[in-house]
Design a protein around this motif. Structure first.
Motif, PDB file in Angstrom:
ATOM      1  N   UNK A 109       0.824  -1.213   0.000  1.00  0.00           N
ATOM      2  CA  UNK A 109       0.000   0.000   0.000  1.00  0.00           C
ATOM      3  C   UNK A 109       0.852   1.255   0.000  1.00  0.00           C
ATOM      4  N   UNK A 110       1.964   1.231   0.708  1.00  0.00           N
ATOM      5  CA  UNK A 110       2.844   2.397   0.752  1.00  0.00           C
ATOM      6  C   UNK A 110       3.450   2.702  -0.612  1.00  0.00           C
ATOM      7  N   UNK A 111       3.628   1.672  -1.434  1.00  0.00           N
ATOM      8  CA  UNK A 111       4.209   1.878  -2.762  1.00  0.00           C
ATOM      9  C   UNK A 111       3.171   2.257  -3.810  1.00  0.00           C
ATOM     10  N   UNK A 112       1.888   2.125  -3.481  1.00  0.00           N
ATOM     11  CA  UNK A 112       0.846   2.333  -4.478  1.00  0.00           C
ATOM     12  C   UNK A 112       0.763   3.762  -5.011  1.00  0.00           C
ATOM     13  N   UNK A 113       0.872   4.828  -4.197  1.00  0.00           N
ATOM     14  CA  UNK A 113       0.799   6.176  -4.775  1.00  0.00           C
ATOM     15  C   UNK A 113       1.826   6.413  -5.869  1.00  0.00           C
ATOM     16  N   UNK A 114       3.055   5.966  -5.646  1.00  0.00           N
ATOM     17  CA  UNK A 114       4.093   6.127  -6.676  1.00  0.00           C
ATOM     18  C   UNK A 114       3.738   5.325  -7.919  1.00  0.00           C
ATOM     19  N   UNK A 115       3.277   4.086  -7.713  1.00  0.00           N
ATOM     20  CA  UNK A 115       2.930   3.229  -8.856  1.00  0.00           C
ATOM     21  C   UNK A 115       1.798   3.843  -9.678  1.00  0.00           C
ATOM     22  N   UNK A 116       0.808   4.433  -9.024  1.00  0.00           N
ATOM     23  CA  UNK A 116      -0.329   5.026  -9.731  1.00  0.00           C
ATOM     24  C   UNK A 116       0.122   6.235 -10.542  1.00  0.00           C
ATOM     25  N   UNK A 117       0.969   7.076  -9.956  1.00  0.00           N
ATOM     26  CA  UNK A 117       1.463   8.253 -10.687  1.00  0.00           C
ATOM     27  C   UNK A 117       2.271   7.816 -11.908  1.00  0.00           C
ATOM     28  N   UNK A 118       3.142   6.835 -11.751  1.00  0.00           N
ATOM     29  CA  UNK A 118       3.938   6.345 -12.884  1.00  0.00           C
ATOM     30  C   UNK A 118       3.029   5.798 -13.976  1.00  0.00           C
ATOM     31  N   UNK A 119       2.000   5.044 -13.592  1.00  0.00           N
ATOM     32  CA  UNK A 119       1.066   4.482 -14.567  1.00  0.00           C
ATOM     33  C   UNK A 119       0.345   5.586 -15.332  1.00  0.00           C
ATOM     34  N   UNK A 120      -0.120   6.615 -14.629  1.00  0.00           N
ATOM     35  CA  UNK A 120      -0.837   7.702 -15.294  1.00  0.00           C
ATOM     36  C   UNK A 120       0.090   8.494 -16.218  1.00  0.00           C
ATOM     37  N   UNK A 121       1.322   8.688 -15.816  1.00  0.00           N
ATOM     38  CA  UNK A 121       2.284   9.367 -16.687  1.00  0.00           C
ATOM     39  C   UNK A 121       2.490   8.577 -17.970  1.00  0.00           C
ATOM     40  N   UNK A 122       2.557   7.263 -17.845  1.00  0.00           N
ATOM     41  CA  UNK A 122       2.721   6.433 -19.039  1.00  0.00           C
ATOM     42  C   UNK A 122       1.483   6.464 -19.930  1.00  0.00           C
ATOM     43  N   UNK A 123       0.302   6.558 -19.307  1.00  0.00           N
ATOM     44  CA  UNK A 123      -0.922   6.695 -20.101  1.00  0.00           C
ATOM     45  C   UNK A 123      -0.879   7.989 -20.905  1.00  0.00           C
ATOM     46  N   UNK A 124      -0.431   9.064 -20.278  1.00  0.00           N
ATOM     47  CA  UNK A 124      -0.317  10.348 -20.975  1.00  0.00           C
ATOM     48  C   UNK A 124       0.697  10.255 -22.109  1.00  0.00           C
ATOM     49  N   UNK A 125       1.775   9.552 -21.904  1.00  0.00           N
ATOM     50  CA  UNK A 125       2.841   9.470 -22.909  1.00  0.00           C
ATOM     51  C   UNK A 125       2.476   8.573 -24.085  1.00  0.00           C
ATOM     52  N   UNK A 126       1.718   7.496 -23.823  1.00  0.00           N
ATOM     53  CA  UNK A 126       1.563   6.445 -24.831  1.00  0.00           C
ATOM     54  C   UNK A 126       0.203   6.403 -25.520  1.00  0.00           C
ATOM     55  N   UNK A 127      -0.839   6.897 -24.877  1.00  0.00           N
ATOM     56  CA  UNK A 127      -2.179   6.732 -25.425  1.00  0.00           C
ATOM     57  C   UNK A 127      -2.794   8.097 -25.745  1.00  0.00           C
TER      58      UNK A 127
END
Length: 380
Positions: A109-127
């Motif tokens: 759970x402590x790692x989830x905020x970072x993981x979510x931000x990274x995922x959203x950044x990749x969505x912005x970059x790729x899709x």
């Protein structure tokens, strides 16, 4: 003995050595023992803390001794299987507690905020479409929400930091026990490799792996939904929750949803080939270990916790016990996830073997005798 088998044995021996050093430190009084309460280990419910510490230390030393003997070639497959069974019995059952799953869940759970931000950044970059429909709005919402709830977030960070500092021995021990049990479980499977029993079991798991994986994916769902309810006026297992607690509930829920998503990846194409939003990895084959190692560790964690949690639920009222067993269904989640990972590994290994065979046979593999020559003539 294959290189992989030797590497696993070496890892198991080192992990047992670390557990032995920890046990010796407890027995000698250099560190306060972990087993100072009935809830610290299943065995601690029935015997004194010093007895539990002795069992821990002796079992860990036995793991070191059998590991060294196996690496030296003095222990055959049957001996390795029995040694693995002993380590699993001790570190995967009698020394486990209900707190092991909580420890790992909080770390995820402590790692989830970072993981979510990274995922959203990749969505912005790729899709291109999802960039404005999903990525940018959610990133903006996170930024605004983080600013408005900065005091609550600071409170969560301070609370977690203090908790980790106070429970560092418990944290290290829980992770070490998971490593010891998991590594020796793999040693046991490797010792049984090639036997008819294991081959038949593997064939059954591969044949039913889709259904097994779907069942395993339902394991985190009850917990995810309960924690998600903390954002509503009707929170389950909580009353008068402040903003910090509600945010932490959302974080815990997101970790459980990640478990559902990754479990389904064991039977989905993106579990075998990296999707295009993965930076630097898009289109490449997913290494088997990249899915098997974390999946196996989580399966071990949940399975090891199952019996202590069932005992804990059995000490409650009938309604509370049943409700707890539904929200934390480790009794089926852990074994199902272990089988799902087993099926994934077996499926990938067979697929790579077939692919390697085709590559070795060349582009004319599968053609009738003389067909390749006729094709070449026709091409000319």
């Amino acid at each position: 003995m294959s290189r992989l088998t030797r590497a696993t044995l070496l890892g198991a021996t080192i992990a047992s050595g670390a557990a032995a050093l920890l046990g010796i430190a407890w027995m000698s009084g250099l560190l306060p023992t972990l087993y100072d309460g009935a809830d610290t280990a299943l065995l601690a419910r029935f015997v004194r803390p010093d007895v539990v510490t002795t069992v821990h230390t002796v079992a860990a030393l036995a793991g070191v001794a059998t590991g060294i003997a196996a690496l030296a070639g003095a222990l055959g497959a049957r001996g390795r299987a029995w040694a693995a069974a002993l380590q699993l019995l001790v570190f995967g059952l009698v020394l486990q507690s209900a707190g092991t799953l909580s420890t790992v869940g909080y770390l995820v759970a402590m790692a989830m905020p970072v993981a979510i931000v990274v995922l959203l950044v990749q969505v912005v970059r790729r899709y291109r479409v999802a960039r404005w429909a999903v990525g940018v709005p959610l990133l903006a919402a996170l930024a605004v929400g983080g600013f408005l709830a900065r005091d609550a977030l600071a409170g969560i960070a301070a609370l977690l930091g203090a908790g980790l500092a106070a429970q560092q021995t418990v944290l290290v021990a829980a992770l070490l026990f998971i490593a010891v049990g998991s590594l020796w479980a793999v040693v046991g499977v490797q010792a049984l490799a090639g036997t008819s029993v294991l081959e038949r079991a593997t064939a059954w798991v591969v044949r039913h792996r889709r259904a097994i994986t779907i069942v395993a994916a339902t394991g985190p769902l009850p917990y995810a939904l309960v924690r998600l309810s903390w954002l509503t006026p009707w929170p389950q297992f909580g009353e008068g929750l402040d903003l910090s607690t509600r945010i932490w509930g959302l974080t815990l829920s997101s970790g459980a949803w990640l478990g559902v998503f990754l479990t389904l990846g064991l039977i989905r194409p993106w579990g075998e080939v990296f999707p295009r939003w993965m930076p630097g990895l898009a289109g490449r084959r997913v290494p088997i270990a990249a899915a098997a190692v974390p999946g196996g560790l989580i399966a071990a964690t949940v399975t090891f916790t199952a019996v202590p949690m069932l005992i804990m639920f059995g000490e409650q009222s009938l309604a509370q016990g049943l409700w707890g067993a539904i929200i934390f269904p480790c009794w089926y989640w852990g074994p199902a996830l272990a089988l799902a990972v087993w099926g994934y590994v077996a499926h990938r290994v067979e697929a790579e073997r077939v692919e390697a065979g085709r590559a070795e046979a060349g582009p004319t593999a599968g053609l009738e005798p003389g067909a390749a020559g006729r094709d070449r003539v026709a091409a000319v």
